[in-house]
Enzyme design. Sequence first.
Site, PDB file in Angstrom:
ATOM      1  CG  HIS A 171     -79.908  46.673 -18.637  1.00 39.11           C
ATOM      2  ND1 HIS A 171     -79.034  47.564 -19.217  1.00 39.11           N
ATOM      3  CD2 HIS A 171     -80.486  46.006 -19.667  1.00 39.11           C
ATOM      4  CE1 HIS A 171     -79.078  47.444 -20.533  1.00 39.11           C
ATOM      5  NE2 HIS A 171     -79.961  46.509 -20.849  1.00 39.11           N
ATOM      6  CG  ASP A 226     -75.828  48.122 -16.915  1.00 39.84           C
ATOM      7  OD1 ASP A 226     -77.006  47.737 -16.897  1.00 39.84           O
ATOM      8  OD2 ASP A 226     -74.871  47.404 -17.263  1.00 39.84           O
ATOM      9  CG  ASP A 238     -79.563  47.852 -24.528  1.00 37.60           C
ATOM     10  OD1 ASP A 238     -80.205  47.303 -23.622  1.00 37.60           O
ATOM     11  OD2 ASP A 238     -78.423  47.500 -24.883  1.00 37.60           O
ATOM     12  CD  GLU A 269     -77.955  43.254 -20.174  1.00 35.72           C
ATOM     13  OE1 GLU A 269     -78.236  42.324 -20.947  1.00 35.72           O
ATOM     14  OE2 GLU A 269     -77.391  44.310 -20.551  1.00 35.72           O
ATOM     15  CD  GLU A 270     -75.436  46.660 -21.970  1.00 33.84           C
ATOM     16  OE1 GLU A 270     -74.818  45.702 -22.477  1.00 33.84           O
ATOM     17  OE2 GLU A 270     -76.451  47.163 -22.496  1.00 33.84           O
ATOM     18  CG  HIS A 324     -74.692  47.326 -27.292  1.00 33.39           C
ATOM     19  ND1 HIS A 324     -74.072  46.200 -26.819  1.00 33.39           N
ATOM     20  CD2 HIS A 324     -75.697  47.579 -26.423  1.00 33.39           C
ATOM     21  CE1 HIS A 324     -74.672  45.772 -25.722  1.00 33.39           C
ATOM     22  NE2 HIS A 324     -75.670  46.603 -25.456  1.00 33.39           N
TER      23      HIS A 324
END
Length: 896
Positions: free
Chosen positions: A537, A539, A569, A602-603, A863
């Site tokens: 992903h 995003d 990520d 995805e997030e 994150h």
Amino acid sequence: MCMSRVPGHTANLGAIPCSTTTIYIVGMSVSPLDTPPPRLSHTLHHEQTSSVLSLAADACHIFSGCQTADIYVWDRSTFQVTTTLHGHTGSVLALEIAGEKEWLFSSSSDSTVRIWSTRLLTNLYILTPHLDTSSGDIFSLAFSPATQTLYFGCQNTSLQWYDFSRTAYPAPPPTSSVDPNHTEAYQSDVDNGLAMSLDRKKWHRFFDNTPRIGRPVALLTTSTPTTASGSSTPSSGQPRVLQVLSQNIIHSAHFGYIYCMALLPSLLEGVVDRNYLERPDKSNEHVLLLTGSGDESVKVWQCTPSGPVLRHTFACNQGGVLSLVARDSTVYAGCQDGCVAVWDLETGSLVRLIFAQENSDVLSLSMLDTDLYTCSANGWVQRWSAQFTCTASWHAHAGIVLSSIVTNTTPSSTLYSADDWCLVTGANDNDVKLWQIDLPTGRTLPEAGSILRENTRVYDPLLQYLYPFVSIPSVSNCEPNREDCRQAAIWLKRCLSQLGADATMIATEQGGNPLVLATFRGVPTDVPKLRILFYGHYDVIPASRRLWKTEPFTLTGKNGYLYGRGVTDNKGPIIAVACAASDLLRKRLLACDIVFLIEGEEEAGSRGFADAVRSHKDMIGDVDLLFVSNSYWIGEDIPCITYGLRGVVHATVDVSSASPDLHSGVEGGSVAEPMVDMVKLLARLSEGSKVLVPAFYDRVQPQTASEQELYQILEDITHKPASSLSSRWREPSLSIHSVETSGPGSATVIPARAKAKVSIRIVPEQDLDTIAKSLVDHIQASFKALDSPNALQVTIDRTADWWLGDLEGQYFKALERAVEAEWGTKPLRIREGGSIPSIPFLEKEFSCPTLHLPMGQSSDQAHLPNERISLTNLRKGKSVVERFFLSLSQLDHQAS
């Protein structure tokens, strides 16, 4: 272009519908913003009353086409009129520069196109359209250096072109005998009866509403002899006359006047088309012509050797399309009544509707890199950022702004390296104005052939591609960044193409971010090749600059680590796997097909992902193995392979009263309070770590002896208790995330509503749908037992199933060998307590096993502020992937 609002019949022939697309609309009033407008650096005033209908510029001059049929030539160093080009007998509606030819094209309401030398400022050719004056006003021009073709749009709705590479046109006249003010000489030639037989323009009963008056027009009449190539032979010293061949016309290309044109790749100053710059072959294979019309549509034509071929039609449905500009795969269409429609060529979707000025036609559009400038009929100009935020608005002219261009303010500067730019605007107040403008903050235009920005000259391919990828703030859960997500998809598609893949983009439903689909095709063989689907992903989650030690969207290296949002990520692993596949492809060692499927939501719960995959399954093709790299090691030093994920059920519990918020000092004790009910409900969900939902543990499997041994090994290495690891990875759990209430939240208010967010993590053998239903049933039964007059609502927000890999499969063992060969130690087998919804979905959809290779360390701060990845991990991760792909050629994939 002529901006009389006379749209043709509206029609959406072959239009791409937008019924399934969520359209985001942005707009603003005419009042200036807090951001100061660009500085007015100079005004070029036409002494003769004349609207400025068209503009063009080269390194030495600014050309302004006027309503009085003249073209003013302004010296860029002195800002004075060098000369005035006479010849047209109607308004000069469009100007176009052909830099390498040193030509200026001009089109007019006299139904001709004239070609001027920008060096000598003389008229070289007169190009007449097919059917002569029946074409009417020629509103728009576009010249493609790649095809050596001039395209123009006419009032009679026809699209015509003249190919200078395929048509034998005569040499220009001797420069010593050409007078830029040549009209009188023409009349002398005609009076002397020369063979060219020039006559006045013929009056057309539809397009002309006045008798023939004014200066004589040097136009080819029906009796003029022409060659087979469509050119005539005039007398010495006069402009040669060219004519469009009968086969170089598309009648009724639109159902309205063709007001505007644009080309892709764009070669306009300030609009850098990276697709074009990064392609080693600058052939005409991918040249697209865009035309906008009064029929409220934009048409996309592929420029072939035989002429334009219609590929798509975008139905704007916002009034006539009066102006166009394009950059990369994004098309901006300025329409009547103040709207700008923004289209994505890759997916065919309408990205945005911008309302620049209500009820005021957008008559001209210009761009500087990602900044869009809209020029409106009420005299206002706006600047819009890549996120479609209006960053400047100013009253530029006392009249209607009819034309604009962006050009470099330093004539001697090269196109892509200078930092000084200006927006040039022309209006019906007789003025041309030069506004000092800057590149978008933090951006520089790249040099030709480089995907990097100027300050990122590195030689490591991983960093070369990762730097610009990280720089795009593709935050999927933030509406102002939605366009950044689309730009990230466009960039990634272009990056994968440059690395050797066949890449495209797939639209998702409800205005979601597009998917990127790309295939690295292995060396052809006589037997079916293994097909690996790599999922990732592009995003990311938001990043607060205040909490970071570096700029979150600038890749920064420090002490062997790369810092930046998304670097671990999941952008770093995506680039590592792509570079691995590319290197093997380059060495002709890629024995399997590697299919990249990269999403942008995805997030945000992978909205629209499943439906898009199902509807494009044929395009994706068969899949033998799913490969993922979207997690982290358990520690810092020993590599790992992830073989399991928990599933998740997210739910919302809502308890509400029929009464409004109440005062506790007045109503306390006399009403059933929603918050009290909520507390009792939440208390019945769990007791300590035990979940109280009935039959919750029925299908949870006990640990096997091999599992216990694995957890003991991990405890010895990581010094983390085996029981703690087991609880996090393979045992189900329930969490309460938040409780919100209505009202101000003060100590004296009884809220009328209480809302809680709850989630359950599930493990292998638990059924996702059964657990979700059991949760709802348990909460409803608990509420019924309260006998409360309040109302309850329980909703399942989203779910993801668990995933467990095959530790004994040949693919898993091949990956273990690749990791051990690269790192010199056997990898740890680990699980994750989190969930990745797309993994179990893809595994079931394509009936294939999954491998999950983490590249990041446990301290990567995914994150969190200061997200990072070890440069060593990234490079070795790429090498592991190469080793693994190489080893697959030795496996019997049909046996797995």
